[in-house]
Design a protein around this motif. Structure first.
Motif, short mmCIF file in Angstrom:
data_model
loop_
_atom_site.label_atom_id
_atom_site.label_comp_id
_atom_site.label_asym_id
_atom_site.label_seq_id
_atom_site.Cartn_x
_atom_site.Cartn_y
_atom_site.Cartn_z
N ALA A 1 42.05 42.86 27.67
CA ALA A 1 41.74 44.22 28.49
C ALA A 1 41.01 43.79 29.51
O ALA A 1 39.58 43.95 29.63
CB ALA A 1 41.15 45.26 27.63
N TYR A 2 41.34 42.94 30.82
CA TYR A 2 40.50 42.58 31.46
C TYR A 2 39.78 43.57 32.45
O TYR A 2 38.62 43.47 32.73
CB TYR A 2 41.27 41.81 32.56
N PHE A 3 40.71 44.58 33.10
CA PHE A 3 39.89 45.68 33.76
C PHE A 3 38.77 46.34 33.07
O PHE A 3 37.69 46.49 33.72
CB PHE A 3 41.17 46.62 34.00
N ALA B 1 35.04 38.45 26.17
CA ALA B 1 35.38 39.70 25.66
C ALA B 1 36.55 39.87 26.13
O ALA B 1 37.69 40.37 25.27
CB ALA B 1 34.41 40.87 25.81
N ALA B 2 36.95 39.87 27.25
CA ALA B 2 38.26 40.18 28.15
C ALA B 2 39.28 39.24 27.77
O ALA B 2 40.40 39.76 27.37
CB ALA B 2 38.02 40.24 29.48
N ALA B 3 38.89 37.94 27.65
CA ALA B 3 40.03 36.92 27.32
C ALA B 3 40.56 37.29 25.78
O ALA B 3 41.72 37.11 25.52
CB ALA B 3 39.45 35.71 27.36
N ALA C 1 46.92 31.11 42.96
CA ALA C 1 45.51 31.72 42.71
C ALA C 1 44.75 31.91 43.93
O ALA C 1 44.14 32.89 44.08
CB ALA C 1 44.61 30.67 42.02
N TRP C 2 45.44 31.30 45.06
CA TRP C 2 44.63 31.42 46.45
C TRP C 2 44.70 33.03 46.86
O TRP C 2 43.61 33.28 47.49
CB TRP C 2 45.22 30.58 47.38
N PRO C 3 45.95 33.45 46.80
CA PRO C 3 45.85 35.07 47.38
C PRO C 3 44.54 35.73 46.96
O PRO C 3 43.98 36.58 47.65
CB PRO C 3 47.03 35.54 46.94
N TYR C 4 44.26 35.77 45.43
CA TYR C 4 43.22 36.32 44.91
C TYR C 4 41.91 35.95 45.48
O TYR C 4 40.98 36.73 45.71
CB TYR C 4 43.11 36.31 43.33
N ALA C 5 41.80 34.50 45.57
CA ALA C 5 40.56 33.98 46.05
C ALA C 5 40.38 34.72 47.51
O ALA C 5 39.09 35.02 47.96
CB ALA C 5 40.41 32.58 46.14
N VAL C 6 41.33 34.55 48.39
CA VAL C 6 41.13 34.99 49.76
C VAL C 6 40.85 36.56 49.71
O VAL C 6 40.08 36.97 50.47
CB VAL C 6 42.44 34.98 50.62
N LEU C 7 41.42 37.23 49.02
CA LEU C 7 41.21 38.61 49.00
C LEU C 7 39.85 39.00 48.59
O LEU C 7 39.01 39.71 49.02
CB LEU C 7 42.21 39.31 47.88
N ALA C 8 39.24 38.32 47.45
CA ALA C 8 37.98 38.75 46.77
C ALA C 8 36.97 38.28 47.96
O ALA C 8 36.01 39.12 48.14
CB ALA C 8 37.64 37.88 45.54
N LEU D 1 37.41 39.57 38.31
CA LEU D 1 38.12 40.90 38.20
C LEU D 1 39.62 40.86 38.84
O LEU D 1 40.50 41.26 38.20
CB LEU D 1 37.26 41.93 38.75
N LEU D 2 39.54 40.41 40.08
CA LEU D 2 40.86 40.50 40.82
C LEU D 2 41.89 39.59 40.24
O LEU D 2 42.93 39.81 39.95
CB LEU D 2 40.64 39.95 42.12
N TYR D 3 41.37 38.12 39.88
CA TYR D 3 42.37 37.39 39.36
C TYR D 3 42.70 37.64 37.80
O TYR D 3 44.09 37.47 37.80
CB TYR D 3 41.57 36.06 39.46
N TYR D 4 42.03 37.69 36.90
CA TYR D 4 42.41 38.23 35.82
C TYR D 4 42.80 39.57 35.66
O TYR D 4 43.87 39.52 34.90
CB TYR D 4 41.02 37.70 34.67
#
Lengths: 250, 270
Positions: free
Chosen positions: A208-210, A202-204, B141-148, B114-117
């Motif tokens: 509207a990802y958030f 749905a998001a893709a 991609a890795w900053p989001y991986a590390v953050l999550a 959620l964080l990455y996309y």
């Protein structure tokens, strides 16, 4: 209601999440239903494995006990994602081999059954340890008394061991249930359309990802909090007649 | 049964462990295991290994690197989270509790996506982020991986540390107070070390859980050891061999973590 969404600036999100087809709310709820179905099935299957596993570990022969130790150790040391892939391929290969031998040709395996099988085997390892600890915490005098009266093993399990261990097992089982609901998300990676995968699709397609990921997070959180409340009641029921933990701890 | 149980309950020295291993049924099982390993080595296909070995080493290194960084950062974040929940005023403890509940109540895969996309689609729309120094990193991609993974570890550990701070003996804190020790010194010298000592076994288990969470970052294109095995599978259509090897790798790393934490627990005065 619409005025309320307008003022908050959420009209767009509300439209995206509406249940009828331009919105994706229906897809999310269908995904949630799939997730819950698998979580229930896997939890139940895991409990069944766990009960036999715990009995095997406590009362089984030396070989059975070593095999169960290998099972619980390996399952708990390897990531669920890797196990899911291995068990998924092994399961589909085995069923296809069997059906070919029996002359049926290849069969299509439904995602729900595959998910329950895979997550159930993983849950079984954890459930074995939880139930083993709970059975060990039952005072042995009660089990010996039942044996002395000549109670058959199955009736002993049903009437004495399981009711007496419930209060010890409930916290661990509550934890396992939460793990089961969250592990269903991993099935998104093998392409089963549960809540997380539906959300991502749905998001893709709406960009509207958030909106969608937060909505799915809220759904998971509702499930978690509700099951927390349910398990608190179950634990209270399982503990009936026992002295309060608060006073015993001091 | 009595003999077997006493063998289990004996103190685990190297000699005793060896003796426990040398029971007849275990010798037979070890022989079967050895047979299975030899069969795997001979009958299965391993000719892809030389080609993918450099990539696998790189992936292994990245897995360990992500594990160590996220555990350290997550634990540093967990200390204030636990402290806020244990003794903080309501305006600190309530957000900390909500954070821990949300992290523990939703799947990690969802958090990573959620964080990455989510952030990944938000950042390019903000001009000053795109022109900032950090932009080349934020596009990877890795900053989001590390953050999550850091936030996830902090959420679980914050709950553990809340219990740990509460479990430290009050008399010791009162004694430090009576000596006029400043509050921060008291925290650094008495409260924190004892809290950590109390939860070392839990931390070991949680670190293994964190190791088991690392393959999830492969879904956002971080090439760690799991992603390498997926690539072998999709390139060569060999299904079982890379997965078996991968499982063995994870078991070895989990064993090393368990061993490290056990040595650590032995060295800490109890």
């Amino acid at each position: 209601m619409e005025f309320f969404f307008e003022t908050l600036g959420l009209a767009e999100s509300a439209k995206l999440l509406s249940l009828s087809p331009p919105g994706w709310g229906g897809n999310l709820l269908r995904g949630l239903a799939n997730s819950m179905q698998i979580a229930f099935g896997a939890f139940g299957f895991g409990l069944l494995i766990g009960l036999f596993g715990a009995y095997g570990k406590l009362y089984g022969g030396v070989v059975l006990r070593d095999l169960l130790a290998v099972y619980t150790t390996v399952i708990r040391a390897v990531p669920e994602l890797v196990l899911i892939l291995i068990l998924y391929y092994v399961g589909t290969d085995l069923i296809n081999k069997i059906s070919e031998v029996m002359g049926y040709g290849r069969v299509e395996i439904s995602g729900v059954v595959a998910g329950i099988w895979v997550l159930g085997v993983v849950q079984g390892a954890y459930a074995t340890e939880v139930l083993r600890g709970a059975i060990q915490a039952v005072s042995p005098g009660q089990i010996e008394a039942a044996r002395a009266y000549g109670m058959p093993p199955f009736m002993l399990m049903r009437r004495v061991t399981i009711p007496a261990m419930m209060s010890f097992a409930t916290p661990g089982l509550a934890n396992l249930w939460l793990i089961a609901t969250k592990d269903t998300a991993l099935l998104a990676i093998v392409g089963f359309s549960e809540l997380t995968l539906e959300t991502r699709q749905a998001a893709a397609s709406t960009r509207a990802y958030f909106t969608f990921f937060l909505a799915a997070g809220a759904l998971y959180l509702i499930v978690t909090l509700c099951s927390g409340a349910v398990f608190a009641r179950i634990e209270k029921w399982a503990r009936r007649g026992q002295p309060s933990l608060k006073r015993a701890g001091r | 049964m009595g003999a077997a149980r006493s063998a289990v309950s004996e103190k685990s020295g190297p000699m005793n462990a060896f003796r426990a291993l040398m029971q007849p049924h275990r010798i037979v099982m070890l022989a079967l295991l050895l047979g299975a390993v030899i069969w795997c080595a001979v009958a299965l296909r391993w000719d892809w290994i030389p080609e993918y070995a450099p990539l696998a080493l790189e992936g292994l290194w990245r897995t360990i690197w992500i594990l160590v960084v996220t555990c350290v950062l997550g634990f540093l974040l967990a200390i204030p989270l636990g402290l806020a929940q244990a003794i903080g005023p309501w305006y600190l403890s309530a957000p900390a509790r909500i954070f821990c509940t949300v992290i523990r109540g939703t799947p990690l895969l969802l958090q990573i996506w959620l964080l990455y996309y989510g952030l990944g689609s938000l950042f390019p729309q903000i001009p000053w982020i795109r022109s900032s120094e950090l932009w080349p990193y934020l596009r990877q991609a890795w900053p989001y991986a590390v953050l999550a993974l850091t936030l996830s570890y902090a959420g679980y550990e914050g709950e553990v540390m809340r219990g740990a701070f509460g479990s430290v003996n009050k008399g010791q804190l009162e004694a430090a107070n009576a000596f006029g020790m400043p509050r921060f010194t008291m925290f650094r010298r008495i409260w924190l070390p004892q809290a950590i000592r109390n939860v070392l076994p839990t931390l070991g288990g949680e670190t293994i859980l964190q190791l088991k969470a690392t393959p999830l970052v492969a879904t956002i294109t971080v090439v760690e050891i799991y992603a390498v095995s997926s690539r072998v599978r999709s390139d060569t259509f060999i299904v079982y061999e890379p997965l078996i090897l991968l499982a063995v790798f994870y078991m070895i790393i989990a064993g090393i973590i368990a061993l490290l934490f056990r040595r650590f627990e032995d060295r800490v005065p109890g």
